[in-house]
Scaffold this active site. Structure first.
Site, short mmCIF file in Angstrom:
data_model
loop_
_atom_site.label_atom_id
_atom_site.label_comp_id
_atom_site.label_asym_id
_atom_site.label_seq_id
_atom_site.Cartn_x
_atom_site.Cartn_y
_atom_site.Cartn_z
N ASP A 65 0.87 -1.18 0.00
CA ASP A 65 0.00 0.00 0.00
C ASP A 65 0.91 1.23 0.00
OD1 ASP A 65 -2.43 1.54 0.41
OD2 ASP A 65 -1.67 1.89 2.42
N THR A 98 -3.24 5.13 -3.79
CA THR A 98 -2.17 5.91 -3.14
C THR A 98 -0.83 5.72 -3.86
OG1 THR A 98 -1.94 4.11 -1.56
CG2 THR A 98 -3.19 6.01 -0.85
N THR A 99 -0.64 4.55 -4.47
CA THR A 99 0.60 4.31 -5.23
C THR A 99 0.51 5.06 -6.56
OG1 THR A 99 0.63 2.11 -4.25
CG2 THR A 99 2.20 2.52 -6.00
#
Length: 533
Positions: A65, A98-99
């Site tokens: 994550d 989020t990446t």
């Protein structure tokens, strides 16, 4: 001549004449920020790699994550830290992607670097990027498929796509329906957002991930106090949540009482019994039969004598309720926290059909089901099981991301194809619009469009495919009007990802592009870094 010639003094306003420094600062900033983006680039997609992080306290975290990895990394450069903030903003807004947002920011900075080397002013680049990002959001909203919250299958597919890139991906067929059901239990068709604090994730070591279950009620990890022979199961429970202690009061200062007579000793014990019995009788009088006691630091929350009286009166006792849990419990059970014995009345109690302690996989939990109070807000609890703490932590993060995906669909009810399809489509349309423009802006839009292709390129690279071949094939298919064509890792090539059930909420992509463009704008506007004393 032995005397040295003095160096010429630079006039103080020469800094404004020198254009070298701002360029060097921008270059250094871009390099620092892109280094962070490259560090987590390998963890994108279903075939992305995981990172193992050892914290300063010696804990081990295994995760892919983006936000979790960046949060734990020791990043010193102030501009590189901005990427951590972007990832945190995406986590708060959408919860997933989020990446992607960090990789996009890195690619846009690369594009900005190329434009700066052509001599284009950074403010013009920043403003054009912002316009291009706004146009990208419009395109995304045009191509998205509208859905309804009643369409459970579509919601499950979106959750499955989110879980597919996690360690727990093989359990997604079981975890995805669980996340969808837990969101649907606390919201309805008219909801505009979901408060994820109404879904409580409880981690318990033991069993496997398949033993994770959803409980429509409240789960407590504290055990029922049994040493005085009190009940462990109560039907038609009236629940009181108290914040005072049922034990003899202590003076504020350290005092020693010297007792030199057994009659005085008896008197002290008698007083103690009378004091505790009075409290227990008042509790019983209010028809309370399940007592939750908040953890106390100053003295024992409840002593053995009080437990004996409560057991005799048939009251079930659960102690050591944490301060953080009080708000959730009072919201879920519809009971008000009671801070003083005088306030202990029936209208402050919550009610439930059943409160019982159950044992599963070697650990005990207390389950409160059938909550009836009018003041109670619907909440659910998910008990996560796993072999060790690392698996539990990663499962919790994965479930949180899946819950956020469903929350995105409650906020903005649109689904788009995954697998890099929307990015290729935006890149195609922006390139087409750039060709119709004139001047510097056309250049900048073209670079912005090419930067968006980093997502499908990275997905292909991480899946071990030939990225140039795959992206070229996607471009030609999108040119022929096949809008939903993306990369399918399962098929090792391109496919219609919408029909293949690789779906993502439109809000994840719109917020990722907007946040990435905003961050690049902030970085480009910095022309010097100074350190305060």
């Amino acid at each position: 001549m032995s005397a040295k010639t003095a160096a010429p003094r630079v006039p103080s306003n020469a800094t404004f004449k020198s254009k070298e420094k701002p360029q060097e600062v921008r270059k250094a900033n871009i390099i620092a920020a892109r280094a962070v983006a490259d560090a987590i680039r390998t963890s994108l997609g279903p075939k992305g790699m995981d990172k193992m992080i050892k914290t300063s306290r010696g804990e081990i975290i295994i995760s892919n994550d983006g936000h979790t990895i960046l949060k734990q990394m020791a990043i010193l450069h102030p501009v590189a830290r901005m990427l951590v903030d972007v990832s945190a903003a995406q986590d708060a807004e959408a919860g997933d992607g989020t990446t992607s947002v960090v990789i996009l920011t890195g690619a846009l900075l690369g594009a900005a670097d190329r434009l700066l080397s052509k001599g284009i002013h950074p403010t013009i680049i920043a403003e054009s990027f912002e316009k291009a990002s706004r146009r990208s959001v419009e395109i995304l909203l045009e191509i998205c498929h509208k859905i309804s919250l009643n369409d459970r299958e579509d919601l499950i597919r979106a959750a499955t796509t989110s879980l597919s890139s996690k360690i727990v991906s093989q359990h997604s067929s079981f975890l995805a329906p669980l996340t969808v059901d837990s969101i649907l239990k606390i919201c309805d068709e008219n909801s505009t957002t979901v408060d994820l604090s109404d879904i409580r994730l409880i981690k318990k070591v033991g069993g496997t991930i398949d033993d994770t279950n959803l409980i429509n009620g409240v789960v407590l990890t504290q055990n029922v106090v049994k040493n005085a022979g009190g009940p462990t199961r109560k039907e038609k429970a009236k629940i009181g949540l108290i914040q005072f202690q049922i034990s003899p009061p202590k003076p504020d200062t350290e005092n020693n009482i010297v007792v030199n007579d057994y009659r005085q000793m008896d008197k002290i014990l008698k007083e103690e019994r009378a004091y505790l019995l009075n409290i227990c009788k008042k509790i019983k009088k209010s028809k309370c039969n399940v007592l939750l006691i908040q953890k106390s630091i100053l003295r024992d929350a409840v002593n053995d004598l009080a437990l004996h009286f409560l057991a005799k009166l048939g009251i079930m006792v659960i102690k050591d309720i944490e301060r953080e849990e009080v708000e959730f419990l009072s919201k879920s059970l519809g009971c008000k926290p009671i801070s003083d014995l005088e306030l202990f009345t029936e209208d402050r109690l919550g009610s439930a059909d059943l409160v019982e302690e159950i044992e599963s996989d070697g650990s005990k939990i207390v389950v409160l089901t059938g909550i009836k109070s009018n003041l109670a807000k619907p909440t659910v609890s998910v008990v996560i099981r796993g072999a060790n703490n690392m698996i539990l932590d990663e499962t919790e993060r994965s479930l949180h991301d899946a819950l956020c995906v469903i929350r995105c669909l409650v906020k903005e009810r649109g689904l788009i194809a995954g697998g890099g399809a929307p990015e290729i489509e935006i890149a195609r349309r922006l390139s087409k619009e750039a060709r119709a423009m004139n001047g510097v802006e056309a250049y900048i839009w073209q670079e912005f469009a090419e930067a968006l292709e980093i997502i499908p390129t990275t997905l292909a690279e991480n899946a071990g495919l030939n990225s140039i071949k795959v992206v070229t094939e996607l471009r030609s298919r999108h040119e022929n009007g096949e809008v939903n064509e993306g990369i399918s890792v399962r098929r090792s090539g391109t496919t219609n990802t919408y029909d293949d059930h690789i779906l993502q909420p439109v809000l994840v992509s719109t917020s990722a592009i907007s946040l990435a463009a905003e961050c690049v704008k902030s970085i480009l506007r910095i022309d010097d870094i100074t350190f305060s004393r």
